[in-house]
Design an enzyme around this catalytic site. Structure first.
Site, PDB file in Angstrom:
ATOM      1  N   TYR A   1       7.645  -9.819   5.226  1.00 41.21           N
ATOM      2  CA  TYR A   1       6.396  -9.060   5.287  1.00 41.21           C
ATOM      3  C   TYR A   1       6.036  -8.745   6.736  1.00 41.21           C
ATOM      4  O   TYR A   1       5.716  -7.611   7.066  1.00 41.21           O
ATOM      5  CB  TYR A   1       5.281  -9.842   4.595  1.00 41.21           C
ATOM      6  CG  TYR A   1       3.956  -9.111   4.620  1.00 41.21           C
ATOM      7  CD1 TYR A   1       3.777  -7.934   3.900  1.00 41.21           C
ATOM      8  CD2 TYR A   1       2.888  -9.579   5.380  1.00 41.21           C
ATOM      9  CE1 TYR A   1       2.575  -7.241   3.930  1.00 41.21           C
ATOM     10  CE2 TYR A   1       1.671  -8.902   5.405  1.00 41.21           C
ATOM     11  CZ  TYR A   1       1.523  -7.732   4.682  1.00 41.21           C
ATOM     12  OH  TYR A   1       0.332  -7.044   4.719  1.00 41.21           O
TER      13      TYR A   1
ATOM     14  N   LYS B   1       5.771  -4.929   8.495  1.00 39.12           N
ATOM     15  CA  LYS B   1       4.575  -4.321   9.099  1.00 39.12           C
ATOM     16  C   LYS B   1       4.808  -4.015  10.584  1.00 39.12           C
ATOM     17  O   LYS B   1       4.310  -3.015  11.095  1.00 39.12           O
ATOM     18  CB  LYS B   1       3.349  -5.223   8.905  1.00 39.12           C
ATOM     19  CG  LYS B   1       2.872  -5.309   7.440  1.00 39.12           C
ATOM     20  CD  LYS B   1       2.394  -3.960   6.868  1.00 39.12           C
ATOM     21  CE  LYS B   1       1.761  -4.108   5.488  1.00 39.12           C
ATOM     22  NZ  LYS B   1       1.302  -2.858   4.890  1.00 39.12           N
TER      23      LYS B   1
HETATM   24  N1  NAP Z   1      -5.231  -8.345   1.188  1.00 42.26           N
HETATM   25  C1  NAP Z   1      -5.080  -8.613   2.475  1.00 42.26           C
HETATM   26  O1  NAP Z   1      -5.600  -9.637   3.013  1.00 42.26           O
HETATM   27  C2  NAP Z   1      -4.296  -7.693   3.361  1.00 42.26           C
HETATM   28  C3  NAP Z   1      -4.228  -8.010   4.727  1.00 42.26           C
HETATM   29  C4  NAP Z   1      -3.522  -7.173   5.572  1.00 42.26           C
HETATM   30  C5  NAP Z   1      -2.926  -6.030   5.071  1.00 42.26           C
HETATM   31  N2  NAP Z   1      -3.004  -5.741   3.731  1.00 42.26           N
HETATM   32  C6  NAP Z   1      -2.363  -4.506   3.275  1.00 42.26           C
HETATM   33  O2  NAP Z   1      -3.295  -3.752   2.520  1.00 42.26           O
HETATM   34  C7  NAP Z   1      -2.619  -2.948   1.559  1.00 42.26           C
HETATM   35  C8  NAP Z   1      -3.233  -3.158   0.190  1.00 42.26           C
HETATM   36  O3  NAP Z   1      -3.144  -4.534  -0.120  1.00 42.26           O
HETATM   37  P1  NAP Z   1      -4.016  -5.215  -1.271  1.00 42.26           P
HETATM   38  O4  NAP Z   1      -4.525  -6.478  -0.725  1.00 42.26           O
HETATM   39  O5  NAP Z   1      -4.945  -4.234  -1.858  1.00 42.26           O
HETATM   40  O6  NAP Z   1      -2.828  -5.556  -2.295  1.00 42.26           O
HETATM   41  P2  NAP Z   1      -2.787  -5.536  -3.901  1.00 42.26           P
HETATM   42  O7  NAP Z   1      -4.111  -5.884  -4.474  1.00 42.26           O
HETATM   43  O8  NAP Z   1      -1.605  -6.388  -4.233  1.00 42.26           O
HETATM   44  O9  NAP Z   1      -2.481  -4.007  -4.244  1.00 42.26           O
HETATM   45  C9  NAP Z   1      -1.261  -3.438  -3.831  1.00 42.26           C
HETATM   46  C10 NAP Z   1      -1.227  -2.012  -4.304  1.00 42.26           C
HETATM   47  O10 NAP Z   1       0.030  -1.448  -3.891  1.00 42.26           O
HETATM   48  C11 NAP Z   1       0.623  -0.841  -5.026  1.00 42.26           C
HETATM   49  N3  NAP Z   1       2.080  -0.796  -4.940  1.00 42.26           N
HETATM   50  C12 NAP Z   1       2.951  -1.805  -4.861  1.00 42.26           C
HETATM   51  N4  NAP Z   1       4.208  -1.342  -4.829  1.00 42.26           N
HETATM   52  C13 NAP Z   1       4.126   0.005  -4.878  1.00 42.26           C
HETATM   53  C14 NAP Z   1       5.052   1.050  -4.891  1.00 42.26           C
HETATM   54  N5  NAP Z   1       6.372   0.833  -4.850  1.00 42.26           N
HETATM   55  N6  NAP Z   1       4.594   2.327  -4.949  1.00 42.26           N
HETATM   56  C15 NAP Z   1       3.280   2.581  -5.009  1.00 42.26           C
HETATM   57  N7  NAP Z   1       2.338   1.634  -5.032  1.00 42.26           N
HETATM   58  C16 NAP Z   1       2.752   0.358  -4.958  1.00 42.26           C
HETATM   59  C17 NAP Z   1       0.163  -1.688  -6.196  1.00 42.26           C
HETATM   60  O11 NAP Z   1       0.362  -0.988  -7.403  1.00 42.26           O
HETATM   61  P3  NAP Z   1       0.594  -1.750  -8.837  1.00 42.26           P
HETATM   62  O12 NAP Z   1      -0.778  -2.053  -9.365  1.00 42.26           O
HETATM   63  O13 NAP Z   1       1.339  -0.772  -9.627  1.00 42.26           O
HETATM   64  O14 NAP Z   1       1.382  -3.003  -8.548  1.00 42.26           O
HETATM   65  C18 NAP Z   1      -1.298  -1.873  -5.824  1.00 42.26           C
HETATM   66  O15 NAP Z   1      -2.042  -0.724  -6.119  1.00 42.26           O
HETATM   67  C19 NAP Z   1      -1.143  -3.354   1.657  1.00 42.26           C
HETATM   68  O16 NAP Z   1      -0.444  -2.436   2.472  1.00 42.26           O
HETATM   69  C20 NAP Z   1      -1.189  -4.718   2.328  1.00 42.26           C
HETATM   70  O17 NAP Z   1      -0.012  -5.004   3.050  1.00 42.26           O
HETATM   71  C21 NAP Z   1      -3.685  -6.549   2.865  1.00 42.26           C
END
Ligand code: NAP
Length: 264
Positions: A183, A187
């Protein structure tokens, strides 16, 4: 009314009528911006879709499986400017097909949000699963890059001209504290890809940006409960504020959701 003002008003009315007859709604393109969000089915992406929709923006909200994205469908049901599209960012033929479907439609903000962490148990040196590395890299790096390439003309035709990718401070090389090898490196790679694109596209007036959303309570962080964590609502509001303020001069800067610059 002076004769020349009357003439100007008559000409303006005629111009509007002609534009309407030609099928060009004069207020649409300029007044209502459009955002395209990947991974809008849940988490931060869902909340970004909701908040842009509440602002009255046109929202192209993509989900891998719209049938399973009930919360997103609820937003679309109450916001006529929200359009749900099926999209897996690793399926390049689908990315190209979606870009073709929206050919000629200006997209002000292309928001690469979709991302995965991959199973952390197989990201430990000595028992690395390289197939998982490929998957994480495909979603977190190649997906956003392909989206930028496919939708470049749509962004270039818009007013705001922004390509923003949701990154993570876990991608910081100078501040890493280990773990989550796949991961973190995905990034860091995304950061380099977008920084490189930023230099290239700045010449065309396109702002390529990187925003870290904070430590957010979503499925992504399931099982973790720390006081510094924020809700998806708080994260999306903060991210949108950073995107609003992101200027061409800042293109390629690694930003935190707080508006501070993050260390590479
Ligand atoms: N949560 C945190 O603390 C955090 C911190 C830093 C960065 N981020 C970044 O923020 C972003 C969103 O994270 P989140 O926390 O909202 O995660 P999440 O709740 O796990 O949601 C991830 C989203 O990405 C979609 N996804 C996964 N694989 C995909 C693919 N191949 N094509 C299209 N969509 C896909 C998922 O769709 P499905 O529903 O179909 O699986 C879901 O809508 C990510 O880039 C993550 O790295 C999150």
């Amino acid at each position: 009314m002076p004769a020349n003002i009357g003439r100007i008003l008559r000409r303006a009315t005629l111009a509007c009528l002609l534009m309407l007859l030609a099928g060009l709604a004069p207020v649409m393109a300029a007044d209502t911006p459009t955002v395209l969000i990947t991974g809008a089915s849940r988490g931060i992406g869902l909340e970004l879709a909701r908040q842009y929709a509440d602002r009255g923006w046109h929202v192209i909200a993509t989900a891998r499986d719209p049938a399973r994205a009930a919360a997103l469908r609820e937003i679309a049901a109450s916001h006529e400017r929200v359009h749900i599209e099926q999209l897996d960012v690793t399926d390049f033929a689908s990315v190209d097909a979606l870009a073709a479907k929206y050919r000629g439609k200006p997209i002000d903000v292309l928001l690469n949000n979709a991302g995965i962490s991959g199973n952390v148990d197989v990201q430990v040196f000595g028992r690395l699963d390289y197939a998982v590395y490929d998957e994480v890299h495909a979603v977190n790096v190649l997906g956003p890059l392909k989206m930028a390439e496919a939708f470049l003309d749509h962004v270039a035709a818009s007013d705001q001209k922004k390509i923003i990718s949701i990154t993570s401070t876990q991608g910081s090389i100078t501040q890493t504290n280990g773990g989550n090898l796949f991961y973190r490196s995905s990034k860091a790679s995304l950061n380099m890809v977008m920084r490189t694109l930023a230099l290239e596209l700045k010449k065309r007036g396109i702002t390529v940006g990187l925003v870290s959303p904070g430590f957010v309570k979503t499925d992504f962080t399931r099982g973790i409960d720390l006081p510094i964590m924020i809700t998806p609502e708080q994260s999306a509001a903060a991210v949108i504020k950073v995107i609003d303020g992101y200027t061409l001069d800042q293109a390629g800067t690694f930003m935190r959701h707080t508006g501070q610059v993050a260390p590479w």
